[in-house]
Design an enzyme around this catalytic site. Structure first.
Site, short mmCIF file in Angstrom:
data_model
loop_
_atom_site.label_atom_id
_atom_site.label_comp_id
_atom_site.label_asym_id
_atom_site.label_seq_id
_atom_site.Cartn_x
_atom_site.Cartn_y
_atom_site.Cartn_z
N SER A 233 0.83 -1.19 0.00
CA SER A 233 0.00 0.00 0.00
C SER A 233 0.88 1.26 0.00
O SER A 233 1.76 1.39 -0.85
CB SER A 233 -0.96 -0.06 1.20
OG SER A 233 -2.00 0.87 1.07
N ASP A 327 -8.62 -5.50 -5.62
CA ASP A 327 -8.25 -4.44 -4.67
C ASP A 327 -9.25 -3.29 -4.81
O ASP A 327 -9.40 -2.72 -5.88
CB ASP A 327 -6.83 -3.97 -4.98
CG ASP A 327 -6.30 -2.94 -4.00
OD1 ASP A 327 -7.05 -2.51 -3.11
OD2 ASP A 327 -5.11 -2.58 -4.11
N HIS A 361 -6.97 -5.98 -1.13
CA HIS A 361 -5.86 -5.05 -0.92
C HIS A 361 -4.81 -5.59 0.04
O HIS A 361 -3.62 -5.54 -0.25
CB HIS A 361 -6.43 -3.72 -0.39
CG HIS A 361 -5.38 -2.65 -0.23
ND1 HIS A 361 -4.70 -2.14 -1.32
CD2 HIS A 361 -4.90 -1.99 0.86
CE1 HIS A 361 -3.83 -1.21 -0.90
NE2 HIS A 361 -3.95 -1.11 0.41
#
Length: 422
Positions: A233, A327, A361
């Site tokens: 991320s 995601d 994610h």
């Protein structure tokens, strides 16, 4: 014969290792419900259950016996009781705060398929540990660096990796620690929201990360001449920025990363990279109050937002992009493809991109249960992370092997087929 649970390993295993589960001593074709429970350090309870039917011999082996419909999962899922664990309160994600203690997993066998389940027939406890015997955990407070270094047992030097998490801040250690179990010297690095580091992620300075790289390169237990970077991320785009502007990076693995600078101004010497623009009108909130933010970021190929695209063509390292194709945090596959195009347009090596359909994610080490939605620090409300639990679990298992093979290849020169498991 009294029913009993047989686990292998029997009493303790590493969190990222498979656990074989079997029950013996049941009646022929007896119907039972198996339930796993685990409490995190904040006291949050995570549970999963599955319905089974014993064989003619009264035995039940989850590696051979499919779960029946009506539980947390169905079908042949030997590790389902771990990957299907779900919080009993919404918007909680399972993380390990203290890697020096194991998670305690409780497994219970109940009579029948009722709701609630019938009387308890057998139960067992099992430790899911994070530190392999002999791995050293070394808190690091050198200069400005706030980090924890994990060193494998045996005689070094070891291939070195810096591990960065995302916008949640703090100092998550569990991925670094699990990776060190396989022969890597791994530095879990905090960059805000920890001890005397800034409380908020407003402005980040690459000089801080440069200090961490130099710390690793100068460490007697870290094998040079370069190190690896691992980021998920926001940690991923920080790794791209580090590789683009700083020396000493040989390989970078980016898990669901942006290729644009996101969330905070980034500075290095006289260079400033603004954060990618956000359009709050593109955030959709459902009836449960959960936000879908996948369209919130502007396109870094358009207008002034191109200033946020990190000049990754300056990097002198190998790249691996790990992409969850479901995601919902942002468009990870788009970012990976655009990063690849930019590298190749500048005559650089094409990055490796591994895409996982049905993965969301938070692609974590194996057997962390998928978190469908939880609080997002920057959004201020729960957001959906995407993913389908079984596909996400399978992605985590494969990605973990891909990450280790990639670092082993580029940091040690050993082909990926060789195992360095200690």
């Amino acid at each position: 014969m009294v029913p009993s649970v047989r686990l292998s390993p029997a009493t303790r295993s590493l969190f990222d290792e498979p656990l074989a589960i079997a029950v013996q001593g049941l009646g022929p074709r007896q119907q039972v419900t198996l339930r796993t429970s685990l409490r995190d350090e904040a006291g949050e309870l995570f549970q999963a259950c599955a319905r089974y039917q014993a064989g003619d011999d009264g035995g039940l082996d989850l590696a051979r016996c499919p779960a029946l419909p009506g539980g947390s999962f169905s079908g042949l899922e030997p590790m389902g009781l771990l990957w299907a664990l779900q919080p009993q309160r919404p918007f909680r994600r399972l993380v390990k705060r203290d890697v020096q203690t194991p998670f305690l997993l409780q497994l219970e066998v109940f009579e029948g398929h009722g709701e609630p389940p019938g009387r308890i027939l057998a139960q067992v406890q099992h430790e899911r540990a994070f530190l392999r015997d002999g791995v050293q955990r070394v808190p690091v407070r050198e200069g400005r660096i706030r980090a924890t270094l994990f060193l494998p047992p045996g005689n070094g030097p070891f291939p070195g990796i810096i591990d960065l998490y995302g916008a949640g801040g703090g100092l998550p250690e569990y991925r670094a620690c699990l990776l060190a179990n396989y022969g890597f010297a791994v530095l879990a690095l905090a960059f805000y929201g920890y001890e005397d580091l800034p409380k908020e992620m407003k402005e980040l300075h690459l000089e801080y990360f440069e200090e961490a790289i130099n710390y690793m390169l100068q460490h007697t237990q870290v094998k040079g001449p370069g190190i690896g970077l691992l980021g998920i991320s926001k940690g991923g785009d920080l790794c791209i920025s580090m590789a683009s502007f700083l020396k000493g990076i040989t390989a970078a693995t980016l898990i669901n990363s942006s290729v644009a600078n996101v969330g905070a101004v980034l500075r290095y010497k006289d260079i400033t990279i603004p954060p990618l623009g956000v359009n709050a009108n593109h955030i959709k909130v459902n009836k449960s109050g959960i936000a879908d933010i996948v369209d919130a970021l502007n396109n870094p190929l358009e207008g002034p937002d191109h200033q946020s695209f990190i000049p990754l063509e300056k990097a002198e390292c190998h790249f691996l992009f790990i992409v969850g194709q479901d995601d919902r945090n942002w468009k990870s596959e788009f970012f990976a493809v655009e990063g690849s195009k930019r590298l190749q347009a500048h005559g650089k090596e094409k990055p490796e991109i591994v895409c996982y359909p049905g993965a969301g994610h938070y692609i974590e080490p194996p057997f962390f249960p998928m978190c469908a939605a939880s609080m997002h620090v920057l959004v201020g409300k729960p957001v959906m992370w995407g993913g389908e639990p079984k596909a996400h679990c399978e992605a985590q298992i494969d990605a973990w092997q891909q990450i280790q093979a990639f670092f082993r290849k580029h940091l040690t020169g050993k082909p990926s087929g060789t195992s360095n498991k200690l």
